[in-house]
Enzyme design. Sequence first.
Site, PDB file in Angstrom:
ATOM      1  N   THR A  11     -69.493  69.351  -4.283  1.00  0.00           N
ATOM      2  CA  THR A  11     -69.236  68.945  -5.686  1.00  0.00           C
ATOM      3  C   THR A  11     -70.562  68.238  -6.558  1.00  0.00           C
ATOM      4  OG1 THR A  11     -68.230  66.933  -4.928  1.00  0.00           O
ATOM      5  CG2 THR A  11     -66.678  68.897  -5.386  1.00  0.00           C
ATOM      6  N   GLY A  12     -71.281  67.585  -5.649  1.00  0.00           N
ATOM      7  CA  GLY A  12     -72.536  66.990  -6.232  1.00  0.00           C
ATOM      8  C   GLY A  12     -73.526  68.038  -6.707  1.00  0.00           C
ATOM      9  N   ASP A  14     -76.834  68.669  -5.835  1.00  0.00           N
ATOM     10  CA  ASP A  14     -77.325  69.638  -4.792  1.00  0.00           C
ATOM     11  C   ASP A  14     -76.455  70.582  -4.352  1.00  0.00           C
ATOM     12  OD1 ASP A  14     -79.230  67.960  -5.428  1.00  0.00           O
ATOM     13  OD2 ASP A  14     -79.851  67.528  -3.170  1.00  0.00           O
ATOM     14  N   LEU A  79     -74.764  67.510   2.872  1.00  0.00           N
ATOM     15  CA  LEU A  79     -75.393  66.880   1.524  1.00  0.00           C
ATOM     16  C   LEU A  79     -74.463  65.532   1.119  1.00  0.00           C
ATOM     17  CD1 LEU A  79     -76.014  70.038  -0.450  1.00  0.00           C
ATOM     18  CD2 LEU A  79     -77.410  68.768   1.269  1.00  0.00           C
ATOM     19  N   SER A 124     -84.009  61.218   2.835  1.00  0.00           N
ATOM     20  CA  SER A 124     -84.530  60.788   1.753  1.00  0.00           C
ATOM     21  C   SER A 124     -86.043  60.142   1.622  1.00  0.00           C
ATOM     22  CB  SER A 124     -83.575  59.997   1.079  1.00  0.00           C
ATOM     23  OG  SER A 124     -84.104  59.013   0.001  1.00  0.00           O
ATOM     24  N   GLU A 126     -86.367  57.807  -0.045  1.00  0.00           N
ATOM     25  CA  GLU A 126     -85.960  56.199  -0.028  1.00  0.00           C
ATOM     26  C   GLU A 126     -86.416  55.648   1.314  1.00  0.00           C
ATOM     27  OE1 GLU A 126     -85.225  54.671  -2.848  1.00  0.00           O
ATOM     28  OE2 GLU A 126     -84.109  52.882  -2.369  1.00  0.00           O
ATOM     29  N   TYR A 148     -78.637  51.744   1.160  1.00  0.00           N
ATOM     30  CA  TYR A 148     -78.868  53.302   1.183  1.00  0.00           C
ATOM     31  C   TYR A 148     -79.991  53.671   2.142  1.00  0.00           C
ATOM     32  CZ  TYR A 148     -79.983  57.850  -0.569  1.00  0.00           C
ATOM     33  OH  TYR A 148     -80.281  59.232  -0.490  1.00  0.00           O
TER      34      TYR A 148
HETATM   35  P1  NAP Z   1     -74.600  63.339  -5.445  1.00  0.00           P
HETATM   36  O1  NAP Z   1     -74.636  64.016  -6.740  1.00  0.00           O
HETATM   37  O2  NAP Z   1     -74.213  61.981  -5.633  1.00  0.00           O
HETATM   38  O3  NAP Z   1     -73.444  64.146  -4.506  1.00  0.00           O
HETATM   39  C1  NAP Z   1     -72.903  63.375  -3.297  1.00  0.00           C
HETATM   40  C2  NAP Z   1     -71.874  64.324  -2.791  1.00  0.00           C
HETATM   41  O4  NAP Z   1     -71.206  63.543  -1.709  1.00  0.00           O
HETATM   42  C3  NAP Z   1     -70.590  64.513  -3.688  1.00  0.00           C
HETATM   43  O5  NAP Z   1     -70.195  65.890  -3.529  1.00  0.00           O
HETATM   44  C4  NAP Z   1     -69.567  63.437  -3.276  1.00  0.00           C
HETATM   45  O6  NAP Z   1     -68.428  64.029  -3.581  1.00  0.00           O
HETATM   46  C5  NAP Z   1     -69.726  63.835  -1.707  1.00  0.00           C
HETATM   47  N1  NAP Z   1     -69.371  62.376  -0.963  1.00  0.00           N
HETATM   48  C6  NAP Z   1     -69.540  61.094  -1.140  1.00  0.00           C
HETATM   49  N2  NAP Z   1     -68.923  60.586  -0.188  1.00  0.00           N
HETATM   50  C7  NAP Z   1     -68.222  61.508   0.760  1.00  0.00           C
HETATM   51  C8  NAP Z   1     -67.287  61.416   1.782  1.00  0.00           C
HETATM   52  N3  NAP Z   1     -67.049  60.080   2.147  1.00  0.00           N
HETATM   53  N4  NAP Z   1     -66.721  62.290   2.228  1.00  0.00           N
HETATM   54  C9  NAP Z   1     -67.200  63.630   1.715  1.00  0.00           C
HETATM   55  N5  NAP Z   1     -67.918  63.795   0.707  1.00  0.00           N
HETATM   56  C10 NAP Z   1     -68.478  62.656  -0.047  1.00  0.00           C
HETATM   57  O7  NAP Z   1     -75.725  63.504  -4.647  1.00  0.00           O
HETATM   58  P2  NAP Z   1     -77.043  64.670  -4.675  1.00  0.00           P
HETATM   59  O8  NAP Z   1     -78.029  64.223  -5.686  1.00  0.00           O
HETATM   60  O9  NAP Z   1     -76.480  66.088  -4.877  1.00  0.00           O
HETATM   61  O10 NAP Z   1     -77.511  64.481  -3.320  1.00  0.00           O
HETATM   62  C11 NAP Z   1     -77.142  65.316  -2.230  1.00  0.00           C
HETATM   63  C12 NAP Z   1     -77.659  64.548  -0.848  1.00  0.00           C
HETATM   64  O11 NAP Z   1     -79.186  64.392  -0.816  1.00  0.00           O
HETATM   65  C13 NAP Z   1     -77.297  63.279  -0.807  1.00  0.00           C
HETATM   66  O12 NAP Z   1     -76.953  62.998   0.780  1.00  0.00           O
HETATM   67  C14 NAP Z   1     -78.499  62.266  -1.239  1.00  0.00           C
HETATM   68  O13 NAP Z   1     -78.358  61.192  -0.697  1.00  0.00           O
HETATM   69  C15 NAP Z   1     -79.599  63.150  -0.708  1.00  0.00           C
HETATM   70  N6  NAP Z   1     -80.819  62.942  -1.412  1.00  0.00           N
HETATM   71  C16 NAP Z   1     -80.905  63.152  -2.773  1.00  0.00           C
HETATM   72  C17 NAP Z   1     -81.941  63.243  -3.372  1.00  0.00           C
HETATM   73  C18 NAP Z   1     -82.067  63.286  -4.894  1.00  0.00           C
HETATM   74  O14 NAP Z   1     -83.103  63.039  -5.539  1.00  0.00           O
HETATM   75  N7  NAP Z   1     -81.012  64.057  -5.619  1.00  0.00           N
HETATM   76  C19 NAP Z   1     -83.152  63.045  -2.678  1.00  0.00           C
HETATM   77  C20 NAP Z   1     -83.306  62.647  -1.334  1.00  0.00           C
HETATM   78  C21 NAP Z   1     -81.802  62.864  -0.691  1.00  0.00           C
HETATM   79  P3  NAP Z   1     -67.479  63.476  -4.674  1.00  0.00           P
HETATM   80  O15 NAP Z   1     -67.794  64.534  -5.965  1.00  0.00           O
HETATM   81  O16 NAP Z   1     -65.922  63.509  -4.095  1.00  0.00           O
HETATM   82  O17 NAP Z   1     -67.767  62.113  -5.017  1.00  0.00           O
HETATM   83  N1  GDD Z   2     -80.505  54.298 -12.128  1.00  0.00           N
HETATM   84  C1  GDD Z   2     -81.513  53.523 -12.967  1.00  0.00           C
HETATM   85  N2  GDD Z   2     -80.646  53.037 -13.850  1.00  0.00           N
HETATM   86  N3  GDD Z   2     -82.622  53.026 -12.302  1.00  0.00           N
HETATM   87  C2  GDD Z   2     -83.467  52.584 -13.185  1.00  0.00           C
HETATM   88  C3  GDD Z   2     -83.014  52.215 -14.457  1.00  0.00           C
HETATM   89  C4  GDD Z   2     -81.575  52.414 -14.605  1.00  0.00           C
HETATM   90  O1  GDD Z   2     -81.117  51.792 -15.695  1.00  0.00           O
HETATM   91  N4  GDD Z   2     -83.892  51.370 -15.106  1.00  0.00           N
HETATM   92  C5  GDD Z   2     -85.102  51.571 -14.101  1.00  0.00           C
HETATM   93  N5  GDD Z   2     -84.903  52.432 -13.148  1.00  0.00           N
HETATM   94  C6  GDD Z   2     -85.623  52.534 -11.957  1.00  0.00           C
HETATM   95  C7  GDD Z   2     -85.087  52.236 -10.595  1.00  0.00           C
HETATM   96  O2  GDD Z   2     -85.217  50.712 -10.280  1.00  0.00           O
HETATM   97  C8  GDD Z   2     -85.764  53.267  -9.636  1.00  0.00           C
HETATM   98  O3  GDD Z   2     -86.947  52.650  -9.308  1.00  0.00           O
HETATM   99  C9  GDD Z   2     -85.960  54.476 -10.438  1.00  0.00           C
HETATM  100  O4  GDD Z   2     -85.720  53.945 -11.860  1.00  0.00           O
HETATM  101  C10 GDD Z   2     -85.259  55.504 -10.070  1.00  0.00           C
HETATM  102  O5  GDD Z   2     -83.739  55.281 -10.005  1.00  0.00           O
HETATM  103  P1  GDD Z   2     -82.734  56.241  -9.552  1.00  0.00           P
HETATM  104  O6  GDD Z   2     -83.022  57.187 -10.615  1.00  0.00           O
HETATM  105  O7  GDD Z   2     -81.323  55.666  -9.486  1.00  0.00           O
HETATM  106  O8  GDD Z   2     -83.254  56.859  -8.230  1.00  0.00           O
HETATM  107  P2  GDD Z   2     -83.717  56.221  -6.912  1.00  0.00           P
HETATM  108  O9  GDD Z   2     -84.939  56.681  -6.706  1.00  0.00           O
HETATM  109  O10 GDD Z   2     -83.256  54.793  -6.620  1.00  0.00           O
HETATM  110  O11 GDD Z   2     -82.796  57.258  -5.812  1.00  0.00           O
HETATM  111  C11 GDD Z   2     -82.657  58.639  -5.877  1.00  0.00           C
HETATM  112  O12 GDD Z   2     -83.597  59.279  -4.982  1.00  0.00           O
HETATM  113  C12 GDD Z   2     -83.546  59.061  -3.894  1.00  0.00           C
HETATM  114  C13 GDD Z   2     -84.909  59.730  -3.296  1.00  0.00           C
HETATM  115  O13 GDD Z   2     -86.034  58.798  -3.274  1.00  0.00           O
HETATM  116  C14 GDD Z   2     -81.223  58.954  -5.489  1.00  0.00           C
HETATM  117  O14 GDD Z   2     -81.149  60.383  -5.718  1.00  0.00           O
HETATM  118  C15 GDD Z   2     -81.259  58.885  -3.945  1.00  0.00           C
HETATM  119  O15 GDD Z   2     -79.878  59.417  -3.498  1.00  0.00           O
HETATM  120  C16 GDD Z   2     -82.163  59.636  -3.464  1.00  0.00           C
HETATM  121  O16 GDD Z   2     -82.346  59.431  -1.809  1.00  0.00           O
END
Ligand code: NAP
Ligand code: GDD
Length: 322
Positions: A11-12, A14, A79, A124, A126, A148
Site C-alpha cells: 500500500t506504500g 514503492d 518493502l 536505505s 539513510e 530509522y
Molecule cells: P511508504 O510509502 O512509507 O510505505 C510503507 C509501507 O509499509 C506501507 O504499505 C505501510 O502500510 C507498510 N507498513 C508499515 N508498518 C507495517 C507493519 N508493521 N506491518 C506491515 N506493513 C507495514 O514507504 P516507501 O517510500 O514505499 O518505501 C518502501 C521501503 O523502502 C521502506 O522500507 C522504506 O524504508 C524503504 N526505502 C525507501 C526509500 C524512498 O526514498 N522511498 C529509500 C530507501 C529505502 P500502511 O499503508 O498500512 O501504513
Molecule cells: N520531511 C521533511 N519535512 N523534511 C524536511 C523538511 C520538512 O518540512 N524541511 C527540510 N527537510 C529536509 C530533512 O531535514 C532532510 O534532510 C531532507 O529534507 C529529506 O527529508 P525527507 O523527505 O523526510 O526524507 P529522508 O531523506 O529523511 O528519508 C527518506 O529517504 C530515505 C533514503 O535516504 C525516506 O524515504 C526514508 O524512508 C528513506 O530510507
Amino acid sequence: MKKKALITGITGQDGSYLAEFLLKKGHQIYGLTRRTSTVTTERIAHIIDKINLVEGDLMDQHSLTHTIKEIQPDEVYNLAAQSFVPTSFKQPVLTGEATALGVTRMLEALRIAKPDAKFYQASSSEMFGKAREVPQNENTPFCPRSPYGVAKVYGHWITVNYRESYKMFAVSGICFNHESPRRGLEFVTRKISNAVARIKLKKQKHLTLGNLNAKRDWGFAGDYVEAMWLMLQQKQPQDFVIGTGKTHSVKDFIKQAFAVVGIKNWKKYIKTDKKYFRPAEVDLLIADPKKAHKILGWKPKTNFRELVKIMVEADLNREKLI
Ligand code: NAP
Ligand code: GDD
C-alpha cells in the site's frame, strides 16, 4: 506456471509501483496488508482486482509464517517499514520493532516455510548517515543518524547474515531517496510539490519547512522498482547501491518546483520552523551506482528536472479537481 511474488508494504509508494511492474512481467501478486480502520489502498486502487491481498503485520510472526506457508512465493519483496525519519525520533521503539526486527521475522518465516524463495530487503541510503565518503558505494561504512537509520542497518546486516548462515537468496538494495506523485505528503519533495501547486492556485499562502541546505540524491520511484526486480534475477545474491549519482539541496528542489509554475520570487513564500529540524541530520547523500550499472545494467530513466515537473504537475491537476 506464473511466478508468485509477495510484496510487504504494497500500500506504500514503492509497493504500488512494484506491483504494477511485476504484473507487466506476468507475476501473480500477493500483497501483505495490515488491518486499519480506514482504507489504505488508495495507491493500488487501479490494480486491486488483479492482485491478492493477504492480512498480516511485520509485528506478528505467526501471520508472516502462515502467509509464506500458504502462498509459497518464488520472490518476496520486503518493502514494509516505519519509513518516516522524524517519526523514528518520536517512536524509536516501534521503529525498531517494524523496521529492524520485522526483517528478522520475515526471514524466519522464509527459513521455516519457503527457504528457497528469493528475498529483497529495502535498505536505505539513510544508513550512510554522516557519510564517511562521497559518493557512497556498497563498501562505504554505515554511520546512521536516526533511529530509522539504525533500524535499517540492523535489517541490512540480518539479511546478509541469513544469506551467509543459511545460504538463502537474500539481498539488500541500498536505495537513495526516490519520489513520485504517490509519495506521502509528509516527505519534503511531496510537501513542496503539493504546496507549490496550492500556492499557484491561491489555496495556500506559505510553505513552512526545516533545513533547506540538506542534500539528497533524488530519483523517480518508478525507475527504482525495476532495480529491485533485477537484483532477484541474478545468479548470485549480492547487495547494490541504487541512485542517480547526482545530488541537490532542498533549496534546489524548491526553486525548480516554483519554476514549473512560473513563479520566480519563491523566497517570499518560504518560512522555516525549528519543529521541522531533526535532532541529528544527514547533510549530504550521493550515490555511486556503478556496480548496478555494470552488473544489473540498470540506469535511472528520469532526471531531477523531469521528476520535479512530474510531481508538481500531478499535484496541480489533483488540486484543481478538489
Ligand atoms: P511508504 O510509502 O512509507 O510505505 C510503507 C509501507 O509499509 C506501507 O504499505 C505501510 O502500510 C507498510 N507498513 C508499515 N508498518 C507495517 C507493519 N508493521 N506491518 C506491515 N506493513 C507495514 O514507504 P516507501 O517510500 O514505499 O518505501 C518502501 C521501503 O523502502 C521502506 O522500507 C522504506 O524504508 C524503504 N526505502 C525507501 C526509500 C524512498 O526514498 N522511498 C529509500 C530507501 C529505502 P500502511 O499503508 O498500512 O501504513
Ligand atoms: N520531511 C521533511 N519535512 N523534511 C524536511 C523538511 C520538512 O518540512 N524541511 C527540510 N527537510 C529536509 C530533512 O531535514 C532532510 O534532510 C531532507 O529534507 C529529506 O527529508 P525527507 O523527505 O523526510 O526524507 P529522508 O531523506 O529523511 O528519508 C527518506 O529517504 C530515505 C533514503 O535516504 C525516506 O524515504 C526514508 O524512508 C528513506 O530510507
